[in-house]
Design a protein around this motif. Structure first.
Motif, PDB file in Angstrom:
ATOM      1  N   LEU A 229     -26.233  11.792  10.717  1.00  0.00           N
ATOM      2  CA  LEU A 229     -25.417  11.758   9.508  1.00  0.00           C
ATOM      3  C   LEU A 229     -24.385  10.641   9.581  1.00  0.00           C
ATOM      4  N   SER A 230     -24.040  10.100   8.409  1.00  0.00           N
ATOM      5  CA  SER A 230     -23.012   9.072   8.316  1.00  0.00           C
ATOM      6  C   SER A 230     -22.075   9.407   7.162  1.00  0.00           C
ATOM      7  N   ALA A 231     -20.798   9.090   7.331  1.00  0.00           N
ATOM      8  CA  ALA A 231     -19.814   9.337   6.263  1.00  0.00           C
ATOM      9  C   ALA A 231     -18.970   8.092   6.043  1.00  0.00           C
ATOM     10  N   GLN A 232     -18.435   7.970   4.825  1.00  0.00           N
ATOM     11  CA  GLN A 232     -17.570   6.836   4.485  1.00  0.00           C
ATOM     12  C   GLN A 232     -16.596   7.241   3.386  1.00  0.00           C
ATOM     13  N   TRP A 233     -15.356   6.763   3.501  1.00  0.00           N
ATOM     14  CA  TRP A 233     -14.372   6.857   2.423  1.00  0.00           C
ATOM     15  C   TRP A 233     -13.775   5.479   2.249  1.00  0.00           C
ATOM     16  N   GLU A 234     -13.371   5.130   1.030  1.00  0.00           N
ATOM     17  CA  GLU A 234     -12.821   3.790   0.779  1.00  0.00           C
ATOM     18  C   GLU A 234     -11.658   3.836  -0.205  1.00  0.00           C
ATOM     19  N   HIS A 235     -10.610   3.058   0.108  1.00  0.00           N
ATOM     20  CA  HIS A 235      -9.550   2.803  -0.863  1.00  0.00           C
ATOM     21  C   HIS A 235      -9.254   1.308  -0.939  1.00  0.00           C
ATOM     22  N   THR A 236      -8.706   0.896  -2.089  1.00  0.00           N
ATOM     23  CA  THR A 236      -8.179  -0.463  -2.284  1.00  0.00           C
ATOM     24  C   THR A 236      -6.670  -0.409  -2.117  1.00  0.00           C
ATOM     25  N   LEU A 237      -6.119  -1.294  -1.275  1.00  0.00           N
ATOM     26  CA  LEU A 237      -4.733  -1.204  -0.829  1.00  0.00           C
ATOM     27  C   LEU A 237      -3.956  -2.479  -1.075  1.00  0.00           C
ATOM     28  N   LEU A 238      -2.707  -2.316  -1.482  1.00  0.00           N
ATOM     29  CA  LEU A 238      -1.773  -3.435  -1.634  1.00  0.00           C
ATOM     30  C   LEU A 238      -0.731  -3.366  -0.525  1.00  0.00           C
ATOM     31  N   VAL A 239      -0.531  -4.483   0.169  1.00  0.00           N
ATOM     32  CA  VAL A 239       0.571  -4.564   1.131  1.00  0.00           C
ATOM     33  C   VAL A 239       1.858  -4.819   0.339  1.00  0.00           C
ATOM     34  N   THR A 240       2.824  -3.902   0.456  1.00  0.00           N
ATOM     35  CA  THR A 240       4.115  -4.040  -0.238  1.00  0.00           C
ATOM     36  C   THR A 240       5.165  -4.572   0.741  1.00  0.00           C
ATOM     37  N   GLN A 241       6.397  -4.745   0.255  1.00  0.00           N
ATOM     38  CA  GLN A 241       7.482  -5.225   1.132  1.00  0.00           C
ATOM     39  C   GLN A 241       7.717  -4.258   2.288  1.00  0.00           C
ATOM     40  N   THR A 242       7.535  -2.971   2.022  1.00  0.00           N
ATOM     41  CA  THR A 242       7.883  -1.958   3.024  1.00  0.00           C
ATOM     42  C   THR A 242       6.680  -1.237   3.613  1.00  0.00           C
ATOM     43  N   GLY A 243       5.487  -1.392   3.031  1.00  0.00           N
ATOM     44  CA  GLY A 243       4.340  -0.641   3.532  1.00  0.00           C
ATOM     45  C   GLY A 243       3.125  -0.866   2.676  1.00  0.00           C
ATOM     46  N   VAL A 244       2.669   0.211   2.041  1.00  0.00           N
ATOM     47  CA  VAL A 244       1.380   0.154   1.358  1.00  0.00           C
ATOM     48  C   VAL A 244       1.452   0.882   0.025  1.00  0.00           C
ATOM     49  N   GLU A 245       0.670   0.400  -0.940  1.00  0.00           N
ATOM     50  CA  GLU A 245       0.432   1.130  -2.186  1.00  0.00           C
ATOM     51  C   GLU A 245      -1.074   1.304  -2.299  1.00  0.00           C
ATOM     52  N   VAL A 246      -1.507   2.555  -2.485  1.00  0.00           N
ATOM     53  CA  VAL A 246      -2.934   2.858  -2.571  1.00  0.00           C
ATOM     54  C   VAL A 246      -3.348   2.726  -4.038  1.00  0.00           C
ATOM     55  N   LEU A 247      -4.010   1.632  -4.377  1.00  0.00           N
ATOM     56  CA  LEU A 247      -4.290   1.326  -5.781  1.00  0.00           C
ATOM     57  C   LEU A 247      -5.352   2.239  -6.374  1.00  0.00           C
ATOM     58  N   THR A 248      -6.138   2.883  -5.513  1.00  0.00           N
ATOM     59  CA  THR A 248      -7.219   3.766  -5.980  1.00  0.00           C
ATOM     60  C   THR A 248      -6.943   5.238  -5.658  1.00  0.00           C
ATOM     61  N   GLN A 249      -5.673   5.559  -5.455  1.00  0.00           N
ATOM     62  CA  GLN A 249      -5.309   6.953  -5.139  1.00  0.00           C
ATOM     63  C   GLN A 249      -5.721   7.892  -6.267  1.00  0.00           C
ATOM     64  N   ARG A 250      -6.293   9.038  -5.889  1.00  0.00           N
ATOM     65  CA  ARG A 250      -6.643  10.056  -6.876  1.00  0.00           C
ATOM     66  C   ARG A 250      -5.487  11.048  -7.022  1.00  0.00           C
ATOM     67  N   THR A 251      -5.518  11.821  -8.125  1.00  0.00           N
ATOM     68  CA  THR A 251      -4.453  12.774  -8.414  1.00  0.00           C
ATOM     69  C   THR A 251      -4.300  13.779  -7.272  1.00  0.00           C
ATOM     70  N   SER A 252      -5.431  14.112  -6.626  1.00  0.00           N
ATOM     71  CA  SER A 252      -5.431  15.133  -5.577  1.00  0.00           C
ATOM     72  C   SER A 252      -4.879  14.608  -4.252  1.00  0.00           C
ATOM     73  N   GLU A 253      -4.590  13.323  -4.185  1.00  0.00           N
ATOM     74  CA  GLU A 253      -4.179  12.728  -2.907  1.00  0.00           C
ATOM     75  C   GLU A 253      -2.687  12.423  -2.889  1.00  0.00           C
ATOM     76  N   GLN A 254      -2.132  12.370  -1.673  1.00  0.00           N
ATOM     77  CA  GLN A 254      -0.737  12.003  -1.452  1.00  0.00           C
ATOM     78  C   GLN A 254      -0.668  11.111  -0.224  1.00  0.00           C
ATOM     79  N   PHE A 255      -0.226   9.879  -0.405  1.00  0.00           N
ATOM     80  CA  PHE A 255      -0.066   8.999   0.771  1.00  0.00           C
ATOM     81  C   PHE A 255       1.412   8.706   1.005  1.00  0.00           C
TER      82      PHE A 255
END
Ligand code: MF3
Ligand code: CO
Ligand code: CO
Length: 255
Positions: A229-255
């Motif tokens: 078996l193989s698994a994969q998850w993917e997000h698109t991410l922006l590097v901000t001044q202080t860390g990260v913004e998850v551009l593809t975050q879903r409503t059910s997620e919290q980063f």
């Protein structure tokens, strides 16, 4: 390697593209059930992207890819082509969505389980999500791509899983696949140093068995050589001044 630092205008368009991609995955979730074919899921996503979002499904005709999403079940690692394959209880499947809106790409994928997964499948899916999460938490100015790869690799190996090396995350923007290559293995402090305005994906592919893969005769479908078996998850991410913004975050997620 020439990594594009995005302007605030470009970042705003990437936020929109990322949100649309995440909304496709939220839309399709209730349809990912026993008895459905991967082609039916493809058609539903295609119609939603084109008719509701007024966006473009990036995979369609990309380097000859024939469908609008990638559907990668069980031992398929990535780039599975939607077909008349019927999903059945205990299957696991990755659905990978990339949309183009106003010239900019948003790229994200999730794992779904049909019915109750095996204990192994559940552990693999959860560990792979943790790998992505740890990678995301490592995204901030001053850290390196090697730091990201290292934390993903270390977590996968702790759980006795393996990391696919042939495919990686990527810069993204006006291009589907831009520089840099974002490896899911690596060494601390090595590779590119992250700067605000960089946008890239992290998309670890983790196998229950050995890391080796092969591409089928359709020239797209990538499977584990040992059929594990193989698994994969993917997000698109922006590097901000202080860390990260998850551009593809879903409503059910919290980063
Ligand atoms: N969405 C995939 C990625 O994460 C790329 C798919 S290319 C396709 O990079 F042609 F197979 F769609
Ligand atoms: Co990607
Ligand atoms: Co993708």
């Amino acid at each position: 390697m020439s990594v594009i630092i995005k302007t605030s205008e470009q970042i705003e368009k990437m936020r929109t593209a990322g949100r649309l991609a995440s909304e496709v995955l939220e839309m399709i979730e209730p349809y990912v059930i026993a008895g459905v074919t991967t082609d039916e899921l493809n058609t539903r996503c295609h119609d939603y992207i084109v008719n509701t979002q007024h966006a473009i499904p990036a995979p369609l005709n990309y380097r000859g890819f024939p469908k609008s999403i990638c559907t990668s079940p069980n031992h398929v690692v990535c780039h599975g082509i939607p077909s008349d394959k019927v999903l059945k209880p205990q299957d696991i499947i990755n659905i990978d969505v990339t949309v183009i809106k106003d010239g900019y790409h948003g790229d994200t994928s999730v794992m779904f389980c049909i019915g109750t997964p095996s204990l192994l499948a559940k552990r693999l899916i959860e560990t792979t999500y943790e790998c992505l999460k740890l990678g995301i938490e490592t995204v901030k100015p001053g850290n390196t791509l090697g730091d990201i790869g290292h934390i993903i690799q270390t977590h996968a190996h702790q759980h006795h899983f393996s990391v696919v090396r042939e495919f990686c995350g990527h810069g993204i923007g006006e291009g589907f696949h831009e520089d840099p290559h974002v490896l899911h293995y690596g060494k601390p402090k090595q590779g590119l140093t992250l700067e605000p305005g960089m946008i890239f994906t992290i998309e670890p592919m983790i196998n229950a068995g050995k890391r080796f893969v092969k591409t089928l005769s359709d020239d797209w479908t990538v499977v584990t050589r040992d059929r594990s078996l193989s698994a994969q998850w993917e997000h698109t991410l922006l590097v901000t001044q202080t860390g990260v913004e998850v551009l593809t975050q879903r409503t059910s997620e919290q980063f």
